[in-house]
Motif scaffolding. Structure first.
Motif, mmCIF file in Angstrom:
data_model
loop_
_atom_site.group_PDB
_atom_site.id
_atom_site.type_symbol
_atom_site.label_atom_id
_atom_site.label_comp_id
_atom_site.label_asym_id
_atom_site.label_seq_id
_atom_site.Cartn_x
_atom_site.Cartn_y
_atom_site.Cartn_z
ATOM 1 N N ALA A 274 5.331 -15.111 1.239
ATOM 2 C CA ALA A 274 6.299 -14.650 2.239
ATOM 3 C C ALA A 274 6.352 -15.605 3.423
ATOM 4 O O ALA A 274 7.425 -15.893 3.976
ATOM 5 N N VAL A 275 5.163 -16.092 3.847
ATOM 6 C CA VAL A 275 5.150 -17.060 4.945
ATOM 7 C C VAL A 275 5.869 -18.334 4.535
ATOM 8 O O VAL A 275 6.638 -18.939 5.317
ATOM 9 N N LEU A 276 5.630 -18.764 3.283
ATOM 10 C CA LEU A 276 6.309 -19.963 2.782
ATOM 11 C C LEU A 276 7.817 -19.750 2.768
ATOM 12 O O LEU A 276 8.598 -20.647 3.133
ATOM 13 N N ALA A 277 8.262 -18.557 2.357
ATOM 14 C CA ALA A 277 9.714 -18.258 2.347
ATOM 15 C C ALA A 277 10.290 -18.269 3.757
ATOM 16 O O ALA A 277 11.399 -18.766 3.989
ATOM 17 N N LYS A 278 9.525 -17.728 4.719
ATOM 18 C CA LYS A 278 9.994 -17.745 6.098
ATOM 19 C C LYS A 278 10.135 -19.176 6.601
ATOM 20 O O LYS A 278 11.092 -19.521 7.329
ATOM 21 N N THR A 279 9.202 -20.023 6.234
ATOM 22 C CA THR A 279 9.259 -21.426 6.651
ATOM 23 C C THR A 279 10.497 -22.103 6.061
ATOM 24 O O THR A 279 11.193 -22.890 6.725
ATOM 25 N N PHE A 280 10.738 -21.768 4.814
ATOM 26 C CA PHE A 280 11.914 -22.335 4.148
ATOM 27 C C PHE A 280 13.201 -21.875 4.834
ATOM 28 O O PHE A 280 14.150 -22.659 5.009
ATOM 29 N N THR B 187 18.832 -16.696 1.624
ATOM 30 C CA THR B 187 18.211 -15.389 1.436
ATOM 31 C C THR B 187 17.768 -15.210 -0.009
ATOM 32 O O THR B 187 16.647 -14.757 -0.298
ATOM 33 N N ARG B 188 18.620 -15.552 -0.929
ATOM 34 C CA ARG B 188 18.274 -15.426 -2.341
ATOM 35 C C ARG B 188 17.110 -16.351 -2.715
ATOM 36 O O ARG B 188 16.218 -15.980 -3.484
ATOM 37 N N LEU B 189 17.155 -17.542 -2.157
ATOM 38 C CA LEU B 189 16.104 -18.509 -2.485
ATOM 39 C C LEU B 189 14.739 -18.048 -1.929
ATOM 40 O O LEU B 189 13.695 -18.237 -2.566
ATOM 41 N N SER B 190 14.757 -17.421 -0.775
ATOM 42 C CA SER B 190 13.507 -16.936 -0.199
ATOM 43 C C SER B 190 12.902 -15.824 -1.061
ATOM 44 O O SER B 190 11.674 -15.746 -1.244
ATOM 45 N N LYS B 191 13.776 -14.972 -1.591
ATOM 46 C CA LYS B 191 13.278 -13.926 -2.472
ATOM 47 C C LYS B 191 12.662 -14.540 -3.731
ATOM 48 O O LYS B 191 11.623 -14.059 -4.232
ATOM 49 N N ILE C 102 11.242 -17.446 -3.934
ATOM 50 C CA ILE C 102 9.955 -18.059 -3.579
ATOM 51 C C ILE C 102 8.855 -17.014 -3.591
ATOM 52 O O ILE C 102 7.762 -17.224 -4.121
ATOM 53 N N VAL C 103 9.132 -15.828 -2.980
ATOM 54 C CA VAL C 103 8.120 -14.768 -2.943
ATOM 55 C C VAL C 103 7.772 -14.298 -4.347
ATOM 56 O O VAL C 103 6.599 -14.123 -4.706
ATOM 57 N N CYS C 104 8.784 -14.091 -5.156
ATOM 58 C CA CYS C 104 8.548 -13.610 -6.518
ATOM 59 C C CYS C 104 7.802 -14.635 -7.359
ATOM 60 O O CYS C 104 6.825 -14.304 -8.053
ATOM 61 N N CYS C 105 8.264 -15.880 -7.315
ATOM 62 C CA CYS C 105 7.610 -16.913 -8.142
ATOM 63 C C CYS C 105 6.168 -17.148 -7.692
ATOM 64 O O CYS C 105 5.243 -17.285 -8.508
ATOM 65 N N GLY C 106 5.958 -17.222 -6.356
ATOM 66 C CA GLY C 106 4.600 -17.440 -5.862
ATOM 67 C C GLY C 106 3.650 -16.331 -6.276
ATOM 68 O O GLY C 106 2.497 -16.582 -6.626
ATOM 69 N N SER C 107 4.131 -15.093 -6.262
ATOM 70 C CA SER C 107 3.272 -13.967 -6.640
ATOM 71 C C SER C 107 3.026 -13.911 -8.138
ATOM 72 O O SER C 107 1.915 -13.620 -8.605
ATOM 73 N N ILE C 108 4.111 -14.208 -8.926
ATOM 74 C CA ILE C 108 3.977 -14.124 -10.386
ATOM 75 C C ILE C 108 2.983 -15.153 -10.905
ATOM 76 O O ILE C 108 2.186 -14.878 -11.833
ATOM 77 N N ILE C 109 3.013 -16.369 -10.338
ATOM 78 C CA ILE C 109 2.052 -17.395 -10.787
ATOM 79 C C ILE C 109 0.616 -16.923 -10.557
ATOM 80 O O ILE C 109 -0.264 -17.074 -11.420
ATOM 81 N N GLN C 110 0.363 -16.289 -9.386
ATOM 82 C CA GLN C 110 -0.997 -15.787 -9.109
ATOM 83 C C GLN C 110 -1.358 -14.643 -10.065
ATOM 84 O O GLN C 110 -2.512 -14.541 -10.522
ATOM 85 N N VAL C 111 -0.353 -13.798 -10.372
ATOM 86 C CA VAL C 111 -0.603 -12.712 -11.322
ATOM 87 C C VAL C 111 -0.995 -13.269 -12.690
ATOM 88 O O VAL C 111 -1.889 -12.753 -13.369
#
Length: 853
Positions: free
Chosen positions: A673-679, A700-704, A706-715
């Protein structure tokens, strides 16, 4: 005074060395003869003399010197009485010798081997002085069938040397000597065997019972002594008992005093001394000890010692030897023998030349010599041996008296069997039945069958399967007399079947020992210490060293220390293992309570900020940089604070898995989320530039995404971790002394560091983008707060790794919780506190335009 007496003894012994070989022209000591159809010779030892009665100066000239009597062994007279008692009983029994009688011819050979040889020749010759190969008195010599004697191996050997020439049977009542039976020329000697294995095992068990492991050995200077040292040393070493010294004691009549100083020194330095032999083997030793010092030793003897041996210092004998323990082959009392002793008086046996001397000593009677024989002038006519004190006369049957009695019966039964073969029909003509030739008794004696009247069987040269040894203790009775008290027994059947029984209440180790004596080369190594061997000494001599850290000894004298089980730890004294305390970061701990409070407080604070942002969702400050991302970030931070609570409490399988997985996923959502805010900051600046084709809806779409992809990779990383080698509960027993740490093992360390590495990657990427965007116009720029928050986040997790690796137990878990709280709090504080300040204090009544200005 002591030195003077001892010097006199040494002078007498040394003077005896000058005595020449015996002369047959001088009469031997007179004997005690009683006629019978068959005659049994007896050679006994009633005294110790300093020299013989002849001394040669030249080829033919001799000079008679009176004998110097050193010791009168009055108790040895019981051996003769046992002999006479057996003869009388046999003569009263018409069934043994077909109503024929036994006679005897008894000699006192003192403790002189020369006299033993002369008396043996007198038995064969019937004359004194003896004439070799001639029978001067056929009425005596033709009736001789066997001889009983002598009291020691040396005397028995000299007797047998003479008797073996004529094949006359000899039964020795001396201690059993294996070497006596192995000598080729001594074919006529018979012995009463002793089960040496039983004696050795009895000694070993007694030493182990009292834990006497440092023992000195004193043996006579002969083959018996050599054999005993060899065999007993082997047994002692195999049972962990050490031989402090092994010395050959000088025999009194041998004149050998070389090495006595070394012997006394060895005895002084050793508390327990084992003496193998009889009284006559150690007369010199007894005199040395009494003359010089009282050493306070505990003596263990292998036979009944006649300790009242010297005419001086009699009251001190039990100071030195009191408390001694002795072994004796178990024998029952001879039936009727005590009554017989009570009836013995000089007038009853007027021809007994030996009773005169004994009576004069026991009853302190005046006497004079007539023709070399002691005559009593005034003595108690009705005196009885039973009235004498125990220290000068013991009515109980001594082991040697028992042997003599059994030997007489063995000869009588051999005669009975030999006569039975010559009896024709049911009649017996005693006039035509002569005494058998002595050698004809050998086949019957070799059978080893004894008499059946003395309780009712004896054996010669025959060993029984089970051996019983009585254990006696030399004590002082309340009446002031000295006696031996039976304090136990040892029964030996085999090396695997043996039993030692002792009555501790009856044992008295002497006036110098109020309690059990210790006999060790070194005192016991206490608990917490182990033995280390001294290279130059025996295994009984050692040093004691403390156990190393982590090891103990729970018994004394242990060879090496040992480690406690993994769930236990040694105490400070290193003598006991204590159970380890199970420890983990719990809610009751101060540290756990503080971290728990911090997590709840920060979670509550995050919820308050989230509520504030929702309440002021339409304000410019909230809408800036995508308020939905702010909601996601706040929720994820709140979950991060909550997930730290799972780390507190006893580790279990579920909590160990949830700790790592929730921590990794939730924190990755927050950083994404922080990375998306920076973007969005960068995209927003690009979108407001003139001529830009990039629209905000695209950002806005791209930030969403980023959050989804960043979380899915960790999952995905956590899923692989969970599927391969997931975390599990574990224990750490080594890190902290005395504690068992309950912890969660990461399982796959690589997966754990992959989770941390991915979080570091997202945080580094956000830090880099935010740092590049820090110079954008202030109106739209959130990059500064993001940069600072990422610096805090990265600093926390970079310092986490070395701290985590160097921590153990509760500290390790606390470090991980603190890192989660600190990094999450850093994000929360740096990114939302300034906005909360603007919302609550400066946004009321102001327009968006004024706010941005």
């Amino acid at each position: 005074m002591k030195l003077l007496i001892f010097s006199l003894l040494i002078f007498l012994i040394a003077f005896q060395e000058q005595i020449s070989c015996f002369s047959l022209s001088i009469p031997v000591s007179p004997g005690y003869y009683q006629n019978g159809h068959f005659v049994i010779g007896g050679l006994f030892s009633l005294r110790v003399t300093a020299r013989d009665s002849r001394f040669k100066f030249g080829l033919n000239d001799t000079m008679t010197i009176p004998e110097a009597v050193i010791v009168n062994l009055t108790k040895n007279y019981q051996h003769m009485l046992a002999f006479i008692f057996a003869i009388e009983k046999i003569n009263k029994n018409p069934n043994i010798l077909f109503n024929m009688s036994l006679g005897f011819y008894l000699f006192n050979v003192d403790f002189s081997e020369r006299k033993a040889m002369e008396s043996s020749m007198a038995l064969l010759s019937g004359e004194s002085p003896p004439i070799p190969n001639y029978s001067c008195r056929p009425e005596k010599t033709d009736k001789l069938v066997a001889v009983i004697g002598g009291i020691s191996t040396g005397i028995s050997t000299q007797i047998s040397r003479v008797l073996s020439l004529y094949n006359v049977p000899q039964i020795s009542y001396a201690p059993f000597d294996v070497s006596l039976g192995t000598r080729v020329q001594l074919k006529s000697a018979y012995q009463f065997p002793v089960h040496t294995a039983a004696l050795y095992q009895g000694i070993i068990q007694l030493l182990l019972y009292f834990t006497w492991v440092w023992v000195g050995l004193v043996v006579p200077d002969d083959m018996r002594g050599e054999l005993f040292i060899k065999e007993i040393t082997k047994e002692m070493v195999s049972h962990g008992i050490c031989v402090a010294f092994s010395e050959k004691g000088p025999v009194f009549t041998s004149g050998v005093v070389v090495g006595w100083y070394q012997l006394l020194l060895s005895i002084t330095l050793t508390r327990v001394v084992l003496a193998f032999g009889d009284t006559h083997d150690f007369l010199t030793l007894v005199s040395l000890i009494l003359c010089f010092a009282v050493f306070g030793n505990v003596w263990i003897t292998t036979s009944d010692w006649y300790t009242i041996t010297l005419p001086f210092q009699q009251n001190r004998i039990y100071t030195s030897f009191g408390g001694a323990l002795s072994f004796s082959v178990h024998k029952d009392e001879i039936l009727g023998f005590k009554d017989f002793q009570r009836s013995v008086q000089p007038r009853k046996y007027p021809h007994d030349i030996f009773i005169q001397c004994v009576w004069s000593i026991l009853f302190e009677c005046p006497h004079f010599y007539e023709h070399g024989v002691k005559e009593l002038s005034q003595c108690e006519q009705n005196g009885s041996l039973s009235t004498r004190s125990v220290k000068v006369w013991d009515m109980s049957t001594s082991p040697l008296s028992y042997k003599v009695h059994a030997a007489v019966y063995a000869i009588a039964h051999a005669l009975h069997e030999e006569l039975s073969l010559r009896v024709n029909g049911e009649s017996l003509d005693k006039s035509g039945l002569q005494a058998p030739l002595p050698w004809k008794l050998h086949p019957f004696l070799q059978k080893g069958q004894g008499g059946r009247n003395i309780n009712e069987e004896n054996a010669v040269n025959h060993e029984v399967s089970a051996t019983k040894l009585d254990i006696f203790n030399y004590q002082s009775l309340q009446s002031g007399t000295k006696a031996q008290v039976k304090v136990g027994e040892f029964v030996f059947e085999s090396h695997s079947v043996q039993h030692l029984s002792l009555n501790d209440k009856l044992i008295n180790l002497g006036e110098l020992h109020n309690q059990a004596a210790f006999s060790v080369c070194r005192q016991t190594c206490l608990l917490g210490f182990s033995k280390t061997q001294v290279d130059w000494n025996t295994f009984c001599c050692y040093d004691c060293v403390p156990c190393p850290a982590g090891e103990i000894t729970n018994e004394t004298d242990m060879v090496q220390c040992f480690k406690c089980p993994q769930d236990q730890y040694p105490n400070k004294q290193r003598n006991q293992c204590l159970p380890k305390v199970m420890t983990f970061l719990s809610h009751e701990d101060t540290l756990g309570a503080v971290l728990f409070s911090m997590a709840i407080s920060l979670s509550t604070f995050s919820a308050m900020i989230l509520g504030l942002f929702i309440h002021y969702r339409d304000t410019p400050i909230v809408r800036a940089n995508n308020r939905n991302l702010s909601y996601v970030l706040l929720v994820s931070l709140m979950l991060c604070f909550f997930c730290s609570l799972i780390f507190i409490g006893q580790p279990r399988t579920v909590t160990c898995v949830l700790r790592k997985m929730i921590f990794g996923v939730v924190l990755s959502v927050a950083v994404s989320a922080v990375l998306a805010k920076t973007f969005i900051v960068v995209v927003a600046f690009k979108a407001i530039k003139p001529g830009s084709t990039f629209q905000m809806w695209m950002a806005t779409r791209l930030s969403k995404a980023i959050v989804c992809c960043g979380s899915i990779i960790q999952v995905c990383i956590c899923a692989v971790w969970l599927g391969t080698y997931p975390p599990f509960p574990d224990v750490d027993m080594q890190s902290e002394y005395g504690k068992i740490i309950l912890l969660c093992n990461e399982g796959s360390t690589l997966a754990f560091y992959c989770v941390l590495g991915y979080l570091g990657f997202l945080a580094s990427l956000s830090l880099l983008i935010a740092f590049l965007a820090r110079r954008l116009p202030d109106t739209f720029n959130e990059a500064k707060t993001i940069t600072f928050s990422m610096l805090v986040f990265c600093s926390v997790w970079i310092s986490f790794i070395p701290t985590y690796l160097s921590s153990t137990g509760k500290t390790m878990v606390a470090v991980e919780i603190f890192s989660i709280l600190a990094s999450s709090a850093g994000l929360l504080g740096c990114m939302f506190l300034p906005k909360c300040y603007m919302i609550l204090l400066r946004s009321h009544g102001h327009s968006r335009k004024r706010f941005f200005k």
